[in-house]
Enzyme design. Structure first.
Site, PDB file in Angstrom:
ATOM      1  N   PHE A 112       0.854  -1.196   0.000  1.00  0.00           N
ATOM      2  CA  PHE A 112       0.000   0.000   0.000  1.00  0.00           C
ATOM      3  C   PHE A 112       0.888   1.243   0.000  1.00  0.00           C
ATOM      4  O   PHE A 112       0.578   2.240   0.639  1.00  0.00           O
ATOM      5  CB  PHE A 112      -0.937  -0.018   1.216  1.00  0.00           C
ATOM      6  CG  PHE A 112      -1.840  -1.212   1.246  1.00  0.00           C
ATOM      7  CD1 PHE A 112      -1.559  -2.291   2.083  1.00  0.00           C
ATOM      8  CD2 PHE A 112      -2.951  -1.289   0.415  1.00  0.00           C
ATOM      9  CE1 PHE A 112      -2.391  -3.414   2.113  1.00  0.00           C
ATOM     10  CE2 PHE A 112      -3.781  -2.408   0.430  1.00  0.00           C
ATOM     11  CZ  PHE A 112      -3.498  -3.470   1.273  1.00  0.00           C
ATOM     12  N   LEU A 113       2.019   1.140  -0.706  1.00  0.00           N
ATOM     13  CA  LEU A 113       3.004   2.236  -0.704  1.00  0.00           C
ATOM     14  C   LEU A 113       2.583   3.324  -1.679  1.00  0.00           C
ATOM     15  O   LEU A 113       2.143   3.031  -2.787  1.00  0.00           O
ATOM     16  CB  LEU A 113       4.387   1.706  -1.119  1.00  0.00           C
ATOM     17  CG  LEU A 113       4.928   0.479  -0.366  1.00  0.00           C
ATOM     18  CD1 LEU A 113       6.288   0.085  -0.934  1.00  0.00           C
ATOM     19  CD2 LEU A 113       5.019   0.747   1.122  1.00  0.00           C
ATOM     20  N   ARG A 114       2.706   4.590  -1.251  1.00  0.00           N
ATOM     21  CA  ARG A 114       2.466   5.709  -2.169  1.00  0.00           C
ATOM     22  C   ARG A 114       3.811   6.237  -2.644  1.00  0.00           C
ATOM     23  O   ARG A 114       4.728   6.423  -1.809  1.00  0.00           O
ATOM     24  CB  ARG A 114       1.721   6.838  -1.437  1.00  0.00           C
ATOM     25  CG  ARG A 114       0.261   6.542  -1.141  1.00  0.00           C
ATOM     26  CD  ARG A 114      -0.282   7.539  -0.138  1.00  0.00           C
ATOM     27  NE  ARG A 114       0.424   7.410   1.134  1.00  0.00           N
ATOM     28  CZ  ARG A 114       0.297   8.273   2.136  1.00  0.00           C
ATOM     29  NH1 ARG A 114      -0.466   9.340   2.008  1.00  0.00           N
ATOM     30  NH2 ARG A 114       0.954   8.074   3.270  1.00  0.00           N
ATOM     31  N   LYS A 157      -6.443  -5.371  -1.958  1.00  0.00           N
ATOM     32  CA  LYS A 157      -5.572  -4.405  -2.645  1.00  0.00           C
ATOM     33  C   LYS A 157      -6.348  -3.674  -3.730  1.00  0.00           C
ATOM     34  O   LYS A 157      -6.356  -2.446  -3.806  1.00  0.00           O
ATOM     35  CB  LYS A 157      -4.380  -5.156  -3.249  1.00  0.00           C
ATOM     36  CG  LYS A 157      -3.548  -4.341  -4.211  1.00  0.00           C
ATOM     37  CD  LYS A 157      -2.805  -3.205  -3.526  1.00  0.00           C
ATOM     38  CE  LYS A 157      -2.044  -2.369  -4.540  1.00  0.00           C
ATOM     39  NZ  LYS A 157      -1.426  -1.184  -3.947  1.00  0.00           N
ATOM     40  N   ALA A 211      -9.961  17.930  -5.282  1.00  0.00           N
ATOM     41  CA  ALA A 211     -10.408  17.995  -6.686  1.00  0.00           C
ATOM     42  C   ALA A 211      -9.269  18.538  -7.542  1.00  0.00           C
ATOM     43  O   ALA A 211      -8.413  19.290  -7.062  1.00  0.00           O
ATOM     44  CB  ALA A 211     -11.626  18.896  -6.798  1.00  0.00           C
ATOM     45  N   GLY A 212      -9.251  18.126  -8.801  1.00  0.00           N
ATOM     46  CA  GLY A 212      -8.193  18.643  -9.685  1.00  0.00           C
ATOM     47  C   GLY A 212      -8.180  17.888 -10.991  1.00  0.00           C
ATOM     48  O   GLY A 212      -9.233  17.545 -11.530  1.00  0.00           O
ATOM     49  N   CYS A 250      -0.374   2.964 -10.610  1.00  0.00           N
ATOM     50  CA  CYS A 250      -1.257   2.057  -9.859  1.00  0.00           C
ATOM     51  C   CYS A 250      -2.739   2.270 -10.115  1.00  0.00           C
ATOM     52  O   CYS A 250      -3.408   1.381 -10.644  1.00  0.00           O
ATOM     53  CB  CYS A 250      -0.948   2.185  -8.375  1.00  0.00           C
ATOM     54  SG  CYS A 250       0.690   1.605  -7.995  1.00  0.00           S
ATOM     55  N   LYS A 295      -4.043   1.486 -13.686  1.00  0.00           N
ATOM     56  CA  LYS A 295      -3.863   0.055 -13.998  1.00  0.00           C
ATOM     57  C   LYS A 295      -4.804  -0.797 -13.140  1.00  0.00           C
ATOM     58  O   LYS A 295      -5.487  -1.693 -13.648  1.00  0.00           O
ATOM     59  CB  LYS A 295      -2.411  -0.312 -13.714  1.00  0.00           C
ATOM     60  CG  LYS A 295      -2.049  -1.758 -13.793  1.00  0.00           C
ATOM     61  CD  LYS A 295      -0.543  -1.974 -13.656  1.00  0.00           C
ATOM     62  CE  LYS A 295      -0.039  -1.730 -12.246  1.00  0.00           C
ATOM     63  NZ  LYS A 295      -0.422  -2.767 -11.273  1.00  0.00           N
ATOM     64  N   LYS A 327       2.267  13.223  -9.623  1.00  0.00           N
ATOM     65  CA  LYS A 327       1.969  13.826  -8.309  1.00  0.00           C
ATOM     66  C   LYS A 327       3.267  14.441  -7.804  1.00  0.00           C
ATOM     67  O   LYS A 327       4.356  14.149  -8.337  1.00  0.00           O
ATOM     68  CB  LYS A 327       1.444  12.779  -7.321  1.00  0.00           C
ATOM     69  CG  LYS A 327       2.448  11.670  -7.054  1.00  0.00           C
ATOM     70  CD  LYS A 327       1.914  10.611  -6.135  1.00  0.00           C
ATOM     71  CE  LYS A 327       2.185  10.908  -4.702  1.00  0.00           C
ATOM     72  NZ  LYS A 327       2.008   9.740  -3.821  1.00  0.00           N
TER      73      LYS A 327
HETATM   74  C1  UDX Z   1      -1.570   4.764  -4.732  1.00  0.00           C
HETATM   75  C2  UDX Z   1      -2.182   4.348  -3.402  1.00  0.00           C
HETATM   76  O1  UDX Z   1      -2.351   5.513  -2.579  1.00  0.00           O
HETATM   77  C3  UDX Z   1      -1.246   3.369  -2.688  1.00  0.00           C
HETATM   78  O2  UDX Z   1      -1.834   2.939  -1.486  1.00  0.00           O
HETATM   79  C4  UDX Z   1      -1.010   2.176  -3.618  1.00  0.00           C
HETATM   80  O3  UDX Z   1      -0.130   1.248  -3.015  1.00  0.00           O
HETATM   81  C5  UDX Z   1      -0.426   2.632  -4.922  1.00  0.00           C
HETATM   82  O4  UDX Z   1      -1.287   3.596  -5.544  1.00  0.00           O
HETATM   83  P1  UDX Z   1       0.246   6.439  -5.617  1.00  0.00           P
HETATM   84  O5  UDX Z   1      -0.341   6.109  -6.937  1.00  0.00           O
HETATM   85  O6  UDX Z   1       1.715   6.386  -5.442  1.00  0.00           O
HETATM   86  O7  UDX Z   1      -0.386   5.445  -4.464  1.00  0.00           O
HETATM   87  O8  UDX Z   1      -0.164   7.944  -5.247  1.00  0.00           O
HETATM   88  P2  UDX Z   1      -1.407   8.619  -4.531  1.00  0.00           P
HETATM   89  O9  UDX Z   1      -0.861   9.553  -3.530  1.00  0.00           O
HETATM   90  O10 UDX Z   1      -2.400   7.620  -4.099  1.00  0.00           O
HETATM   91  O11 UDX Z   1      -2.062   9.508  -5.727  1.00  0.00           O
HETATM   92  C6  UDX Z   1      -2.556   8.834  -6.840  1.00  0.00           C
HETATM   93  C7  UDX Z   1      -3.089   9.882  -7.809  1.00  0.00           C
HETATM   94  O12 UDX Z   1      -4.277  10.491  -7.276  1.00  0.00           O
HETATM   95  C8  UDX Z   1      -2.117  11.036  -8.105  1.00  0.00           C
HETATM   96  O13 UDX Z   1      -2.167  11.346  -9.488  1.00  0.00           O
HETATM   97  C9  UDX Z   1      -2.684  12.196  -7.293  1.00  0.00           C
HETATM   98  O14 UDX Z   1      -2.413  13.452  -7.908  1.00  0.00           O
HETATM   99  C10 UDX Z   1      -4.173  11.908  -7.333  1.00  0.00           C
HETATM  100  N1  UDX Z   1      -4.925  12.441  -6.205  1.00  0.00           N
HETATM  101  C11 UDX Z   1      -4.657  11.977  -4.951  1.00  0.00           C
HETATM  102  C12 UDX Z   1      -5.944  13.364  -6.442  1.00  0.00           C
HETATM  103  O15 UDX Z   1      -6.167  13.770  -7.581  1.00  0.00           O
HETATM  104  N2  UDX Z   1      -6.679  13.812  -5.388  1.00  0.00           N
HETATM  105  C13 UDX Z   1      -6.452  13.389  -4.109  1.00  0.00           C
HETATM  106  O16 UDX Z   1      -7.147  13.832  -3.198  1.00  0.00           O
HETATM  107  C14 UDX Z   1      -5.397  12.444  -3.881  1.00  0.00           C
END
Ligand code: UDX
Length: 439
Positions: A154-156, A206, A254-255, A262, A265, A322
C-alpha cells in the site's frame, strides 16, 4: 533475522528490500536488468524516492542489503522469496503476468529447500493459486516444499519508505496459515494491525482499496464540476465533508484527477476481472470516465478563455503524476499537453524532478529550467502538479512576463482572490465562480 530474496527492484521491490534490510534481515534484491543492478551497486537509485538513497546505502554498508542478477545467488538459503515485479496493463486492461511467471519458474528451477513465496506485486484475484500451479507444474516429479502468501503493498510514491515503516495495516493471505504467520513475523516490529486471511481475499483487498481511493477522487471531481455551475467552492465542500468521521478528509482534493502506475492500472484491471466474470462494473466505468474528463475540461476552459488554442503558447508547471516523484506514468499533465498540442498549441513546461523522464515522451514541448521561464511570453499558465516550489511564486513577475495573464490552476494550489487582485484571469477546479471569473 531472516534471509530474504526480493525479485524486482522497482519502487515496490527496492523499497521493500531496503526496508526489510533496515529491520535487520539479510536481503538480496534481484533484477534481470543488469545495468540497473550495476547502478544500484554503485549507490545510484533507478527512481527518485525521498530517503531511498540513504536507506539503501546505509544497509549496503552494513552488509545487510545485496544486489544481483543471479537467481541462484539471490535464492541461496532464502527463507522468503518476494515477487515484486511489474504487472503492466494488457490491451484490455488485464494485468500482464509474464514477469510473475518468469519469477515463479526461476524459483521452481533453482530452490531445493523449504521456502515461502510472497506475492508483493499487485496481481489479479486468483494469481496466488496460479503461482502455486506454475511452480508445481515446473517441479513435476520433484515436489518443492513451498507455500504462497499474498502480501499486497500500500506504498504511495513519494512517501513509500514512510508507508512501509508506518503502515496502517499489513494484509496477508494464504491457504497455509503457518506460512502467513512466518511472513507476519517479518512485520512484527512495525507494531501495526496484521490481518491474515485467504489468498483471494488479500488480493481483492488491494484492488478494492485502490479502486475506492480512485472513486473518492472521481467523486470529488464530479462534485467540483457541479460546484462550478452552482457557485460553491469544492475545497470548502471537501473540508466540510471531511469533518464527518465516516468520510474523513483524505483523498478529496479535486483537480486533474489520478494518474500514476497504480490507480489507472488497478481500476482497469478490477473492471476487467468483473466483466470477465460476468458482472457489470458500472461504478468503476464511471470512475474512469470522470477521471478522463478532468483533463478534457481543463483544455475546454483554456480554449474558451483564449478563443482558440492554435499557435497559442501554453506554459505547464509540473509533469510528474503527483508531487515528490519523478514518475510520469499516466500523468494527467502529459494528457493535457497532448490535447493542447492536438489543437496547435505550443507548450513550454518545467518539473522539479521529472524532466529526464519527460524529455523522451514530449519531443515537441520546450522544456525549460524554471517556472518563470515557463510563464515568459505565455498566453496561459497551467498548474498541473502541486509541487511545493510552485506554492509561493512571484506572481507579480509572472504577470508582467506573460503575454496574457490567464491562469488554469488545475490542482487548486493557489488563492483565486490573490491572483485576481493582481489582474490575472483565474480558473480553478470547482472553485465556485472560477468558471465565471470576476478578474
Ligand atoms: C496509490 C495508493 O495511494 C497506494 O496505497 C497504492 O499502493 C499505490 O497507488 P500512488 O499512486 O503512489 O499510491 O499515489 P497517490 O498519492 O495515491 O495519488 C494517486 C493519484 O491520485 C495522483 O495522481 C494524485 O495526484 C491523485 N490524487 C490523490 C488526487 O487527484 N486527489 C487526491 O485527493 C489524492
Amino acid at each position: 533475522m531472516s534471509k530474504i530474496c526480493v525479485i524486482g527492484t522497482g519502487y515496490v521491490g527496492l523499497v521493500t528490500g531496503a526496508c526489510f534490510a533496515d529491520l535487520g534481515n539479510t536481503v538480496t534484491c534481484l533484477d534481470v536488468d543488469a545495468s540497473r543492478i550495476e547502478r544500484l551497486k554503485q549507490g545510484i537509485m533507478p527512481i527518485y524516492e525521498p530517503g531511498l538513497e540513504q536507506i539503501v546505502q546505509q544497509n549496503v554498508r552494513h552488509g545487510r542489503l545485496h544486489f544481483t542478477t543471479s537467481y541462484p545467488e539471490a535464492l541461496k538459503d532464502a527463507e522468503f522469496a518476494f515477487i515484486a515485479v511489474g504487472t503492466p496493463s494488457g490491451v484490455d486492461g488485464e494485468a500482464d503476468l509474464q514477469y510473475v511467471r518468469q519469477a515463479a519458474e526461476a524459483i521452481a528451477d533453482i530452490v531445493d529447500h523449504p521456502i515461502v513465496v510472497v506475492n508483493k506485486s499487485t496481481v489479479p484475484v486468483g494469481t496466488g493459486d496460479w503461482v502455486a500451479e506454475v511452480i508445481n507444474r515446473r517441479r513435476a516429479g520433484k515436489p518443492l516444499d513451498f507455500s504462497v502468501v499474498s502480501n499486497p503493498e500500500f506504498l504511495r510514491e513519494g512517501s513509500a519508505i514512510n508507508d512501509f515503516m508506518m503502515p496502517d495495516r499489513v494484509v496477508l493471505g494464504s491457504l497455509d496459515r503457518n506460512a502467513a504467520e512466518k511472513v507476519a513475523q517479518l512485520y512484527q516490529s512495525l507494531r501495526c494491525p496484521i490481518m491474515i486471511t485467504d489468498l483471494r481475499t488479500a488480493e481483492m483487498i488491494k484492488y478494492a482499496s485502490n479502486a475506492f481511493l480512485a472513486t473518492r477522487i472521481s467523486f470529488i471531481n464530479e462534485i467540483a464540476n457541479i460546484c462550478e455551475e452552482l457557485g460553491a467552492d469544492v475545497r470548502e465542500v471537501a473540508r466540510g465533508m471531511g469533518l464527518d468521521k465516516r468520510i474523513g478528509p483524505a483523498f478529496l482534493d479535486a483537480g486533474l484527477g489520478w494518474g500514476g502506475s497504480c490507480f489507472p492500472k488497478d481500476v482497469k484491471a478490477l473492471a476487467h476481472m468483473a466483466v470477465l466474470h460476468g458482472t457489470h462494473p458500472q461504478l468503476l466505468q464511471a470512475v474512469m470516465e470522470i477521471n478522463r474528463n478532468q483533463r478534457r475540461r481543463v483544455v475546454v476552459k483554456l480554449r474558451k478563455a483564449l478563443g482558440s488554442l492554435d499557435q497559442k503558447v501554453i506554459g505547464v508547471l509540473g509533469l510528474s503524476f503527483k508531487p515528490n516523484t519523478d514518475d510520469i506514468r499516466e500523468a494527467p499533465a502529459l494528457e493535457v499537453i497532448h490535447l493542447l498540442e492536438n489543437e496547435g498549441a505550443l507548450v513550454k513546461a518545467y518539473d522539479p524532478q521529472a524532466m529526464d523522464n519527460a524529455r523522451s515522451v514530449l519531443p515537441r514541448v520546450q522544456l525549460v529550467d524554471t517556472p518563470y521561464q515557463v510563464a515568459e511570453g505565455a498566453d496561459a499558465l497551467v498548474l498541473a502538479t502541486e509541487w511545493n516550489e510552485f506554492k509561493q511564486l512571484d506572481f507579480d513577475q509572472i504577470y508582467h512576463s506573460m503575454r496574457q495573464p490567464i491562469i488554469m490552476d488545475a490542482r487548486n494550489l493557489w488563492d483565486p482572490d490573490k491572483l485576481r487582485s493582481l489582474g490575472f484571469t483565474y480558473f480553478g477546479i470547482g472553485r465556485g465562480n472560477s468558471i465565471h471569473p470576476k478578474g
